[in-house]
Design a protein around this motif. Structure first.
Motif, mmCIF file in Angstrom:
data_model
loop_
_atom_site.group_PDB
_atom_site.id
_atom_site.type_symbol
_atom_site.label_atom_id
_atom_site.label_comp_id
_atom_site.label_asym_id
_atom_site.label_seq_id
_atom_site.Cartn_x
_atom_site.Cartn_y
_atom_site.Cartn_z
ATOM 1 N N TRP A 1 -9.934 8.214 3.164
ATOM 2 C CA TRP A 1 -9.286 8.232 1.968
ATOM 3 C C TRP A 1 -10.092 7.236 1.085
ATOM 4 C CZ3 TRP A 1 -5.869 11.702 1.143
ATOM 5 C CH2 TRP A 1 -5.101 11.674 -0.232
ATOM 6 N N VAL B 1 -3.404 -0.629 3.264
ATOM 7 C CA VAL B 1 -2.804 -0.218 4.498
ATOM 8 C C VAL B 1 -3.763 -0.493 5.788
ATOM 9 C CG1 VAL B 1 -2.213 1.860 5.807
ATOM 10 C CG2 VAL B 1 -1.273 1.684 3.405
ATOM 11 N N LEU B 2 -5.214 -0.090 5.419
ATOM 12 C CA LEU B 2 -6.164 -0.731 6.259
ATOM 13 C C LEU B 2 -6.206 -1.983 6.808
ATOM 14 C CD1 LEU B 2 -8.483 0.753 8.037
ATOM 15 C CD2 LEU B 2 -9.943 0.129 5.953
ATOM 16 N N ALA C 1 -4.942 2.503 0.082
ATOM 17 C CA ALA C 1 -5.758 3.077 1.535
ATOM 18 C C ALA C 1 -6.038 1.601 1.836
ATOM 19 C CB ALA C 1 -6.875 3.940 1.285
ATOM 20 N N GLY D 1 0.908 -1.201 -0.102
ATOM 21 C CA GLY D 1 -0.076 0.057 -0.153
ATOM 22 C C GLY D 1 0.953 1.194 0.213
ATOM 23 N N SER E 1 -4.397 6.345 12.129
ATOM 24 C CA SER E 1 -4.101 5.739 10.746
ATOM 25 C C SER E 1 -5.268 5.185 10.090
ATOM 26 C CB SER E 1 -2.911 4.773 10.768
ATOM 27 O OG SER E 1 -2.718 4.493 9.537
ATOM 28 N N GLN F 1 -7.103 6.205 6.507
ATOM 29 C CA GLN F 1 -7.390 5.320 5.457
ATOM 30 C C GLN F 1 -8.975 5.167 4.981
ATOM 31 O OE1 GLN F 1 -4.555 4.588 3.977
ATOM 32 N NE2 GLN F 1 -3.748 5.526 5.505
ATOM 33 N N TYR G 1 1.081 4.148 -2.776
ATOM 34 C CA TYR G 1 0.875 5.552 -2.314
ATOM 35 C C TYR G 1 2.042 6.423 -3.208
ATOM 36 C CZ TYR G 1 -2.924 5.740 0.962
ATOM 37 O OH TYR G 1 -4.243 5.606 1.614
#
Length: 113
Positions: free
Chosen positions: A75, A56-57, A53, A22, A68, A72, A26
């Motif tokens: 986003w 990462v989530l 996103a 992720g 965080s 995410q 980005y």
């Protein structure tokens, strides 16, 4: 040695690996935007950001951080709204929805000499 490596590849490693993917998505997307390889208003850029996103989530399930996670989620929601808006405004979407507002075909003017 092989057992040590297999112990390293546990479930938390998989989540961390998804987070790294992720991050890379980005970073590459933002670099491409800054180098003008892609348009910031393109669906491709928005989809790449949404996917980043999401990755990462998912990675946050291994080591949760509320701030965080909220970033995410925001986003993802904002990106999905932008993609939906762009799709609704695209010429292809207009042709699919209705052909009544289609512009008249252009004709070429011929000079009679």
């Amino acid at each position: 040695m092989i057992l040590d490596f297999l112990a390293f590849l546990d479930a938390s490693f998989a989540f961390k690996f998804l987070g790294i993917l992720g991050f890379l998505l980005y970073a590459v997307g933002f670099a491409a935007l800054q180098l003008q390889w892609i348009d910031g208003n393109s669906i491709a850029y928005s989809c790449a950001s949404i996917l980043a996103a999401m990755l990462v989530l998912v990675s946050l399930t291994a080591d949760f951080n509320l701030a965080s996670a909220l970033i995410q989620i925001a986003w993802i929601i904002i990106g999905c709204c932008g993609v939906a808006r762009r799709l609704a405004k695209s010429p292809k979407a207009e042709c699919i929805v209705s052909n009544d507002n289609a512009p008249a075909p252009r004709t070429r003017r011929v000079d009679a000499r």
